[in-house]
Motif scaffolding. Structure first.
Motif, PDB file in Angstrom:
ATOM      1  N   SER A   1     -40.193  -1.878  31.270  1.00 40.85           N
ATOM      2  CA  SER A   1     -41.146  -0.796  31.038  1.00 40.85           C
ATOM      3  C   SER A   1     -41.400  -0.012  32.332  1.00 40.85           C
ATOM      4  CB  SER A   1     -42.456  -1.357  30.492  1.00 40.85           C
ATOM      5  OG  SER A   1     -42.260  -2.012  29.250  1.00 40.85           O
ATOM      6  N   GLY A   2     -41.487  -0.739  33.432  1.00 38.06           N
ATOM      7  CA  GLY A   2     -41.687  -0.079  34.725  1.00 38.06           C
ATOM      8  C   GLY A   2     -40.525   0.836  35.088  1.00 38.06           C
ATOM      9  N   HIS A   3     -39.296   0.408  34.750  1.00 36.09           N
ATOM     10  CA  HIS A   3     -38.118   1.245  35.001  1.00 36.09           C
ATOM     11  C   HIS A   3     -38.158   2.527  34.165  1.00 36.09           C
ATOM     12  CE1 HIS A   3     -36.636  -1.843  37.497  1.00 36.09           C
ATOM     13  NE2 HIS A   3     -36.053  -2.594  36.568  1.00 36.09           N
ATOM     14  N   LEU A   4     -38.895   2.470  33.044  1.00 36.20           N
ATOM     15  CA  LEU A   4     -38.979   3.620  32.148  1.00 36.20           C
ATOM     16  C   LEU A   4     -40.204   4.502  32.461  1.00 36.20           C
ATOM     17  CD1 LEU A   4     -38.114   1.794  28.801  1.00 36.20           C
ATOM     18  CD2 LEU A   4     -36.606   3.266  30.150  1.00 36.20           C
ATOM     19  N   GLY A   5     -40.924   4.151  33.517  1.00 32.38           N
ATOM     20  CA  GLY A   5     -42.046   4.981  33.946  1.00 32.38           C
ATOM     21  C   GLY A   5     -43.409   4.499  33.515  1.00 32.38           C
ATOM     22  N   TYR A   6     -43.464   3.340  32.826  1.00 29.23           N
ATOM     23  CA  TYR A   6     -44.763   2.829  32.397  1.00 29.23           C
ATOM     24  C   TYR A   6     -45.435   2.118  33.571  1.00 29.23           C
ATOM     25  CZ  TYR A   6     -48.212  -0.106  30.041  1.00 29.23           C
ATOM     26  OH  TYR A   6     -49.385  -0.726  29.658  1.00 29.23           O
TER      27      TYR A   6
END
Length: 259
Positions: free
Chosen positions: A253-258
């Protein structure tokens, strides 16, 4: 196809429809009916029926100013969906590989499509007894950890539609078939941040899943760890596998901007 496999009988009209769509590639943005007929080597009437069908489904549209045809909005939307899925897979893959190295259990990346779970990618563990990811195969969402991890975050109206349309069939003695009990299970999944499916789809298989979010905080998929129930004991689930799934999903999720 292997030589020993029985030849598949293709549906010619469907095959011709896809062949027609494939003509719009490279620098070719528009084609008239005569050119399409020449390329496909089909009679004008056949091409007309193909175009009419695809146009009714918005895969093809007619440009009145040029008298030619071009790809429609539905084709554009599908291409964008494929692009999003490919980006999701590429950004998730390194985390999935690291997860497998750490726990030596299979890890899958799944999405929901029309209330079914589809596995986009999977990394298989080295255990002698293991679950092989069913890539691109639709599985019922209501009896899978992957499905419940995503359904739990549906808005109220969408969840109500799911409950009204879903047929809760019993796949195993452990499948939840009562809508009220299923809704209660989803509420628990939403509160705890992960889902567990103990032999609900297939006897002998347990899965744990955690939701993957994008930059807008929307749940767009789930990371799943499936395995034999003999290795997925309650103690191991609580102490190792559930935290592992939640952490992996958070990293993707962090890699996706979350954040």
């Amino acid at each position: 196809m292997k030589k020993k496999d029985k030849p598949i009988s293709l549906i010619k009209s469907v095959d011709h429809a896809f062949e027609l769509l494939e003509q719009f590639r490279g620098d070719v943005s528009e084609l008239n009916m005569s050119e399409l007929g020449r390329r496909l080597q089909l009679h004008k009437n056949n091409v007309f029926r193909l175009l009419a069908t695809l146009e009714s489904r918005r895969f093809i549209e007619y440009n009145a100013s040029t008298g030619s045809y071009r790809l429609g909005l539905k084709a554009f939307h599908l291409s964008r969906m494929v692009a999003r899925q490919m980006r999701l897979v590429s950004r998730a893959r390194p985390t999935m590989e690291a997860m497998v190295r750490k726990c030596n259990e299979t890890v899958c990346l799944t999405v929901l499509r029309e209330f079914s779970v589809i596995c986009l990618d999977g990394v298989v563990c080295t255990q002698p007894v293991r679950v092989v990811p069913p890539i691109a195969i639709r599985l019922p969402a209501y009896c899978t950890a992957a499905g419940k991890a995503q359904l739990a975050h549906f808005p109220g109206d969408k969840l109500a539609r799911f409950l009204s349309e879903q047929k809760f069939e019993r796949n195993t003695p452990y499948t939840i078939t009562d809508p009220a009990s299923f809704l209660e299970n989803l509420q628990q999944v939403r509160q705890q941040g992960y889902a567990v499916s103990r032999e609900e789809l297939e006897v002998g298989v347990t899965c744990v899943a955690a939701p993957v979010r994008d930059y807008s905080s929307n749940v767009i998929g789930a990371v799943v760890l499936p395995g034999p129930i003999t290795r997925f004991s309650n103690d191991r689930l609580i102490e190792e596998l559930i935290p592992h799934a939640v952490k992996g999903a958070a990293e993707i999720s962090g890699h996706l901007g979350y954040c």
